[in-house]
Design a protein around this motif. Structure first.
Motif: not given
Length: 219
Positions: A123-125, A155-157, A179-182
């Motif tokens: 999904l994040h892609h 932020p914790a992740a 990058t994926s987390i952001r």
């Protein structure tokens, strides 16, 4: 790692290391036990499609767990990237999972459908404008339950992955993961973006599950 000119050796190492990361923190064991296994049978075959399978470790895990439980499950795993499809097919040739270089739209055009449809970290892609079409395609391919498992931004992740990803050298794991987390959704953002009928559940650790239960909707 999505760039066409990236180092192929480093990319293959990334696919291999993703198997370790997914096994440790993607939460698929819990998803299998609570969401997928109750829909499987020892007598009646079921089918599952994994969209955007990458290196292929998630469908292989699901196939192994189902086999250990004596449940009949046939799995097809697709990815449009020829590099990912090649890696998955070569590395997991003896697992019984069918790997194809294809998109969900191509499978839909073939008239295919599956009892279960899943994805991991897809999904994040997607661009925001592409999400509705992707969800429509995945729903159209499914007769029962759709589960999209993705990162949940926090932020914790980010801090935890930043601190723990140093050992993954020689690959794109650290760079791609941060990058994926952001780029990933918060739970509230994903609920706002999801079409009617889709539910968003928080899943540990730091995951969102975007779920469509077509059987429940029809009931």
């Amino acid at each position: 790692m999505d760039l066409p000119g990236c180092d192929p050796v480093r990319l293959d190492r990334t696919y291999a290391q993703f198997a370790l990361v997914n096994r440790a923190v993607a939460g698929w064991r819990g998803i299998y036990l609570r969401q997928l296994r109750p829909r499987l049978s020892q007598r009646t075959p079921a089918t599952l499609l994994d969209i955007g399978c990458g290196g292929g470790d998630v469908p292989v895990m699901l196939a192994r767990w189902a086999a250990l439980d004596g449940l009949r499950l046939g799995i097809t795993a697709i990815d449009p990237d020829p590099r990912a499809s090649r890696f998955a097919a070569e590395r997991h040739a003896a697992t019984g999972v069918t790997f194809r270089q294809a998109t969900a739209a191509e499978l839909a055009s073939e008239g295919l459908s599956f009892d279960l449809v899943v994805s991991n970290h897809v999904l994040h892609h997607l661009a925001e404008d592409d999400l509705p079409a992707f969800l429509t395609e995945s729903a159209g391919l499914c007769r029962g339950l759709v589960i999209h498992n993705d990162l949940r931004r926090s932020p914790a992740a980010y801090r935890l992955f930043f601190a723990s990803s140093w050992p993954f050298t020689g690959s794109y794991i650290r760079q791609d993961g941060l990058t994926s987390i952001r780029r990933s959704y918060t739970t509230a953002e994903l609920r706002a973006a999801a079409p009617p009928g889709w539910a968003v559940l928080r899943h540990a650790p730091f995951r969102n599950l975007l779920i469509l239960d077509k059987g429940r909707a029809h009931a």
